[in-house]
Design an enzyme around this catalytic site. Structure first.
Site, PDB file in Angstrom:
ATOM      1  CG  ASN A 297      -1.697   1.242   1.413  1.00 29.37           C
ATOM      2  OD1 ASN A 297      -1.741   2.080   0.510  1.00 29.37           O
ATOM      3  ND2 ASN A 297      -2.346   1.387   2.555  1.00 29.37           N
TER       4      ASN A 297
ATOM      5  CE  LYS B 128      -0.009   3.084   4.882  1.00 32.85           C
ATOM      6  NZ  LYS B 128       0.178   3.160   6.326  1.00 32.85           N
TER       7      LYS B 128
ATOM      8  CG  HIS C 171      -5.573   1.829   5.464  1.00 28.52           C
ATOM      9  ND1 HIS C 171      -5.062   2.786   6.312  1.00 28.52           N
ATOM     10  CD2 HIS C 171      -4.587   0.925   5.266  1.00 28.52           C
ATOM     11  CE1 HIS C 171      -3.811   2.461   6.605  1.00 28.52           C
ATOM     12  NE2 HIS C 171      -3.504   1.337   5.972  1.00 28.52           N
TER      13      HIS C 171
ATOM     14  CD  GLU D 125      -2.645   5.402   6.971  1.00 30.39           C
ATOM     15  OE1 GLU D 125      -2.657   5.501   5.732  1.00 30.39           O
ATOM     16  OE2 GLU D 125      -1.740   4.795   7.596  1.00 30.39           O
TER      17      GLU D 125
ATOM     18  CD  GLU E 224      -3.061  -2.477   7.402  1.00 34.50           C
ATOM     19  OE1 GLU E 224      -2.077  -2.807   6.736  1.00 34.50           O
ATOM     20  OE2 GLU E 224      -3.578  -1.353   7.331  1.00 34.50           O
TER      21      GLU E 224
ATOM     22  N   GLY F 130       3.025   2.239  10.832  1.00 38.54           N
ATOM     23  CA  GLY F 130       3.966   3.343  10.666  1.00 38.54           C
ATOM     24  C   GLY F 130       4.710   3.712  11.940  1.00 38.54           C
TER      25      GLY F 130
ATOM     26  CB  SER G 160       5.860  -1.794  11.878  1.00 35.92           C
ATOM     27  OG  SER G 160       5.426  -0.477  12.149  1.00 35.92           O
TER      28      SER G 160
END
Ligand code: 13P
Length: 250
Positions: A9, A11, A94, A96, A166, A172, A212
């Site tokens: 991904n 992003k 996701h 985010e 996730e 991240g 990560s």
């Protein structure tokens, strides 16, 4: 048996030129890879990257799409536009999107059903926040996101669905869930899917881990029985960091 599915991904990274360059290098490097692969560049690079991955073993993914097929939705991108560009799979839900852009389970479910209606594969992301984990609610949060995200999706349509666990606190941050902690949630998610669709469907659904993931920790995670792949952010932006994960078992 489930095939490993390793996905990148990207992003909000990569101009079109940079995306094409990375896609070309990955296509070359992964051409003999034995797993299922996907890269999801930003919308602006989909057209160009589509031409690079066409006919290869690397699938083209999008990172999001609208709840609607078309209409007055400034700034949105529809499933029809994605299909037109050769997109084969779309990442939905996701963290985010959930936490920065406030997408809720109902909205994500609408997108999931629309994508499936048009024959697009879906990579549905689920995962708990740190405070939810600390409150002992990780399983409950994932179960709710699964049940509500997949509401109305049939057992037949589940052939087009991948789940990505996730944990938000691992994305991240450099903090990875331990293989045992991740496996606990993956196993639980598969039991929820078994309750929803029966054991046969649940056993065939690929559940990726994301957060990560890197070459150094990928193998230990992927060796767990219910961890069937990875959805990789930061480490997917370079061939040197993505390929070793993509080829962890070759
Ligand atoms: P990182 O690999 O950068 O933690 O991102 C994971 C992710 O969000 C993939 O969708």
């Amino acid at each position: 048996m489930r095939n490993y599915f390793i996905a990148g991904n990207w992003k909000m990274h990569k101009t079109t030129g940079e995306a094409v360059e990375l896609a070309k290098a990955l296509v070359e490097d992964l051409k003999d890879g034995k797993n299922k692969y996907m890269i999801a560049p930003p919308f602006t690079a989909l057209d160009a990257v589509s031409k690079v991955v066409k006919g290869t073993n690397v699938m083209l993914g999008a990172q999001n799409m609208s709840t609607e097929e078309q209409g007055a939705h400034t700034g949105e991108v529809s499933v029809l536009m994605l299909k037109d560009l050769g997109v084969q799979i779309v990442i939905l839900g996701h963290s985010e999107r959930r936490h920065i852009y406030k997408e809720d389970d109902a909205m994500i479910n609408k997108k999931v059903r629309l994508a499936l209606k048009h024959g697009l594969e879906v990579d549905l992301c689920i995962g708990e926040l740190l405070e939810e984990r600390e409150a002992g609610k990780a399983e409950a949060v994932c179960e709710r996101q699964l049940r509500e995200g997949l509401a109305g999706v049939t057992a037949e349509e589940m052939k087009l669905v991948t789940i990505a666990y996730e944990p938000v606190w691992a994305i991240g941050t450099g903090k990875t869930a331990t293989p045992d902690d991740a496996e606990t949630i993956h196993y639980y998610c598969r039991s929820v899917l078994a309750d929803m669709y029966g054991k046969e469907v649940a056993d065939s659904v690929v559940i990726q881990y994301g957060g990560s993931m890197k070459a150094e920790n990928a193998k230990a995670l992927l060796e767990k029985p219910d961890i069937d792949g990875g959805l990789i952010g930061g480490a997917s932006l370079k061939v040197e960091t993505f390929s070793p994960i993509a080829k962890f078992n070759s």
